[in-house]
Design a protein around this motif. Structure first.
Motif, mmCIF file in Angstrom:
data_model
loop_
_atom_site.group_PDB
_atom_site.id
_atom_site.type_symbol
_atom_site.label_atom_id
_atom_site.label_comp_id
_atom_site.label_asym_id
_atom_site.label_seq_id
_atom_site.Cartn_x
_atom_site.Cartn_y
_atom_site.Cartn_z
ATOM 1 N N PRO A 90 -50.507 -28.337 27.526
ATOM 2 C CA PRO A 90 -51.889 -28.155 27.056
ATOM 3 C C PRO A 90 -52.067 -26.705 26.589
ATOM 4 O O PRO A 90 -51.467 -25.781 27.161
ATOM 5 N N HIS A 91 -52.835 -26.503 25.532
ATOM 6 C CA HIS A 91 -52.854 -25.182 24.921
ATOM 7 C C HIS A 91 -54.199 -24.463 25.073
ATOM 8 O O HIS A 91 -55.239 -25.074 25.331
ATOM 9 N N ARG B 189 -54.849 -31.466 38.469
ATOM 10 C CA ARG B 189 -54.544 -32.880 38.148
ATOM 11 C C ARG B 189 -53.552 -33.451 39.158
ATOM 12 O O ARG B 189 -53.685 -34.600 39.607
ATOM 13 N N PHE B 190 -52.532 -32.674 39.470
ATOM 14 C CA PHE B 190 -51.609 -33.025 40.546
ATOM 15 C C PHE B 190 -51.492 -31.816 41.466
ATOM 16 O O PHE B 190 -51.277 -30.692 40.999
ATOM 17 N N LEU C 145 -48.102 -26.049 35.835
ATOM 18 C CA LEU C 145 -46.949 -26.686 36.469
ATOM 19 C C LEU C 145 -46.419 -27.788 35.561
ATOM 20 O O LEU C 145 -47.190 -28.613 35.070
ATOM 21 N N MET C 146 -45.112 -27.755 35.328
ATOM 22 C CA MET C 146 -44.459 -28.840 34.607
ATOM 23 C C MET C 146 -43.756 -29.725 35.642
ATOM 24 O O MET C 146 -42.835 -29.290 36.326
ATOM 25 N N TRP D 110 -48.019 -32.660 33.164
ATOM 26 C CA TRP D 110 -48.566 -31.306 33.256
ATOM 27 C C TRP D 110 -49.757 -31.275 34.210
ATOM 28 O O TRP D 110 -50.515 -32.238 34.310
ATOM 29 N N SER D 111 -49.890 -30.135 34.883
ATOM 30 C CA SER D 111 -51.057 -29.897 35.730
ATOM 31 C C SER D 111 -51.314 -28.392 35.775
ATOM 32 O O SER D 111 -50.368 -27.597 35.707
ATOM 33 N N VAL D 112 -52.582 -27.995 35.875
ATOM 34 C CA VAL D 112 -52.955 -26.582 35.936
ATOM 35 C C VAL D 112 -53.410 -26.263 37.359
ATOM 36 O O VAL D 112 -54.353 -26.882 37.868
ATOM 37 N N ASP D 113 -52.722 -25.310 37.970
ATOM 38 C CA ASP D 113 -53.122 -24.873 39.309
ATOM 39 C C ASP D 113 -54.299 -23.903 39.248
ATOM 40 O O ASP D 113 -55.184 -23.928 40.104
#
Length: 698
Positions: A400-401, A549-550, A655-656, A686-689
């Protein structure tokens, strides 16, 4: 080892040994594996055929490196500790060997009749001996049989109570089923009744396919019963044969009642094997080798069984050669396959027997008979159609950008999965094909049994072949319109070799055999599922949708294989640091590919167009290994935040994830389409911490 004489076998040779016990042999990976006991040692002799400088065919011993040597200088596998410490207290009175689904199996019994199992996938490295269930214990000192039939492995022999029994496994020996053999006898009231086959000693067996394609097992056994003609109380020994029908997912069924072949002093040891013999009967034939009592000077002989008629021939004596002498002991027989001219495959029957030499020595003799022939009729190579694609993996999207007011460009972020010829292969696939057998124009039978195990035991490169993809490039860039995942597939280039089976006189036996091999692989990218169907509806154009997301590996993933990698970005990072590499090799994951095989000529270009009259389903196994390293990863080069925009993003902790599915929970693995069965692709998600806005610290 030396050649001795010519007789009904076209060559006979023997090994010198001492204290030689029972022997067993089988064909595996282009070689003959002979096992025999020497006191408390299990010795292994591996032999192969070759052409010498004069273009004459010879047989030689193949030595494996770094193997232990027994007292005879022969490789030995294990010692038996029963009754002692393994150095002198035990012995091996019975053993059996067979190749089954690409694995070499050796079974042996100790003096109590307890069974042990050893396996090898290459004939060199062996598993430790595994003790089998006590309920499978044999009558001490008697021979038993190991038989591969279809996808099932059988052990057939006399139990500890002397009753003939069948043990079988459908999972490579992890679990065993058991049933007693029964025959029909007249009861005291004169009515027929089913009773167990009792007081059985030695047993031998082989599997084959009848003209209709059904797998059958010919069982031979020696049964002891009161000798009613003798004036003194004694028992006579009778050699009998008994026919079983093998059925997948069901116990074996008897086809007929036992049939007597020979009795009394004419019977000592015996072996049964499929295949015709040069100058013998033609057509579909089984061979029964029998040796007589050593103290009665009874010559060795064989019988031939016509599969179409169901009848045994009169005895055929062996009047020449060392193995026709009355000093013979344990016997065995198995098929051996070797390349012939013009791409054909020649089969032989190898007959083994231990016999007395001078002094206390014993010899292991081998007689070779020319047998059936697989005649190559066609070779065809083509890239497999879409039905044969192996589902390698799913990439949700590039990362994601973040734009921070800039225009969307390819340079902002990307996902890359590529490999070149200069690099080590990253994706490999091991194809394990069976074979298609076509009997008398009927719908082909998929799988193998009996004499046509050639697809497993012939060169491993034919049926269990590892191929690597040497060069491919998958690169994904951001898009304002594309909102679907990318599916990655492996497409094999398959070669089909078609043979017809013929007897020793080249008479067509109405059996067509198709063998398959893989010559090349390619990776293809295709449009996949809509991202809106994935958890939290990820949209690469809206990075906030990915926040938390995760937070851990989901419970529907295989946590031994799945993993995550941090992909962090901040405005202070240098551009050259922004390519994040994954460095992890994932063990092989097994997939099953099921395809429809249409009648020959109905699907031009399809290597699996081999049916007759109607279509049928063909399933084969593909083990896929992916090495995530070097040239797999992502690039994040987000524009720096504008100094006067507090909502611009200045830091991203991304995070990938690489998810591998739990095979028992694939219905919950969101990336696997419902129509995809028995395939287990990985998924890059993909997830953003953490997402930090400029000046806010949040």
């Amino acid at each position: 080892m030396s050649a001795k004489t010519k007789h009904d076998a076209f060559e006979e040779f023997y090994t010198r040994a001492s204290n030689l016990g029972p022997a067993a042999g089988t064909f595996f990976n282009d070689k003959a594996y002979l096992f025999y006991s020497n006191g408390n040692l299990l010795d292994l002799v591996c032999m192969e055929t070759y052409l010498n400088d004069d273009k004459q065919e010879k047989v030689r011993t193949v030595n494996s490196p770094n193997k232990k040597k027994g007292p005879l200088g022969i490789e030995y596998l294990t010692k038996v500790a029963y009754g002692g410490d393994g150095a002198g207290g035990g012995s091996i009175p019975a053993l059996a060997a067979c190749a089954h689904e690409g694995v070499l199996y050796l079974f042996y019994a100790d003096q109590r009749g307890t069974l042990y199992q050893m396996t090898s996938t290459d004939g060199t490295v062996w598993s430790p001996a595994l003790t089998l269930s006590e309920r499978m214990r044999l009558r001490p000192g008697v021979r038993f049989a190991a038989v591969s039939a279809g996808a099932r492995l059988y052990l057939i022999g006399s139990g500890a109570d002397g009753m003939l029994a069948q043990n079988w496994t459908d999972d490579g020996g992890q679990t065993w089923e058991r049933s007693e053999a029964r025959e029909q006898r007249r009861g005291k009231d004169g009515r027929p009744e089913e009773i167990g086959i009792a007081d059985v000693t030695h047993t031998a067996a082989c599997s084959y396919r009848d003209p209709g394609g059904d797998v059958r097992i010919m069982v031979g056994y020696i049964q002891r019963s009161p000798d009613t003609k003798s004036v003194i109380l004694r028992k006579k020994e009778v050699l009998k044969t008994w026919l079983l029908l093998h059925e997948e997912n069901a116990p074996p069924r008897k086809v007929n009642e036992p049939q007597s072949i020979a009795e009394g002093d004419n019977v000592s040891h015996f072996a049964v094997v499929p295949g015709s013999i040069e100058n013998g009967c033609t057509g579909s034939v089984l061979q029964l080798f029998v040796s007589g009592k050593t103290d009665k000077d009874i010559k060795a002989r064989r019988y031939e069984y016509s599969i179409p008629s169901g009848r045994w021939s009169s005895p055929i004596p062996r009047n020449w050669g060392h193995m026709s002498t009355p000093s013979g002991h344990h016997v065995d027989a198995f098929q051996f396959f070797k390349p012939a001219d013009e791409g054909h495959i020649q089969s032989e029957i190898w007959f083994t027997q231990t016999f007395d030499g001078s002094g206390m020595t014993k010899h292991l003799g081998i007689g070779r008979y020319r047998s059936d022939r697989l005649i190559l009729t066609d070779t065809f190579t083509n890239w497999a159609n879409d039905d044969h694609l192996t589902f390698l993996g799913v990439v949700e999207s590039p990362p994601p950008h973040v734009l921070n007011g800039s225009e969307l460009k390819d340079s902002i972020c990307s996902f890359r999965f590529k490999w070149s010829k200069e690099e080590q292969a990253a994706v490999s696939a091991k194809y394990k094909f069976g074979a298609s057998l076509n009997f008398s124009g009927k719908v082909p039978v998929v799988g193998l049994g009996g004499e046509l195990k050639i697809a497993y035991e012939r060169a491993r490169s034919v049926t269990s072949e590892m191929k690597s993809i040497k060069e491919f490039s998958i690169e994904l860039y951001p898009s304002t319109t594309k909102k679907t995942a990318t599916h990655l597939y492996i497409r094999p280039n398959i070669t089909r070799h078609t043979y017809k089976l013929a007897d020793w006189q080249k008479n067509d036996l109405a059996v067509q055999l198709s063998l398959f091999s893989v010559s090349d692989l390619s990776i293809e990218a295709r449009k996949g599922k809509a991202l809106s169907t994935f958890p939290k509806q990820p949209d690469p154009n809206r990075i906030e949708n990915y926040v938390r997301r995760f937070t851990e590996l989901p419970d529907y993933t295989d946590k031994r294989l799945s993993f995550s990698m941090p992909v962090n970005w901040s405005e202070s990072m240098k551009i050259e640091e922004n390519f994040i590499k994954i460095s992890k090799t994932v063990t092989s994951v097994s997939n099953s590919v099921s395809v429809e095989c249409k009648p020959a000529g109905k699907a031009p270009g399809d290597v699996f167009s081999i049916g007759v009259g109607s279509s049928f389903m063909y399933t084969y196994e593909v083990n896929v290994s992916t090495q995530f390293s070097s040239q797999m990863g992502c690039t994040v080069r987000y524009p720096n935040p504008r100094s006067d925009e507090s909502d611009d993003i200045s830091e991203v902790k991304l995070l990938m994830y690489v998810f591998y599915p739990d095979k028992n929970k694939t219905d919950r693995c969101y990336w696997i389409p419902k129509e995809t069965k028995n395939q287990f692709p990985w998924c890059v998600a993909w997830s953003v911490d953490e997402l930090v806005k400029q000046g806010s610290g949040q």
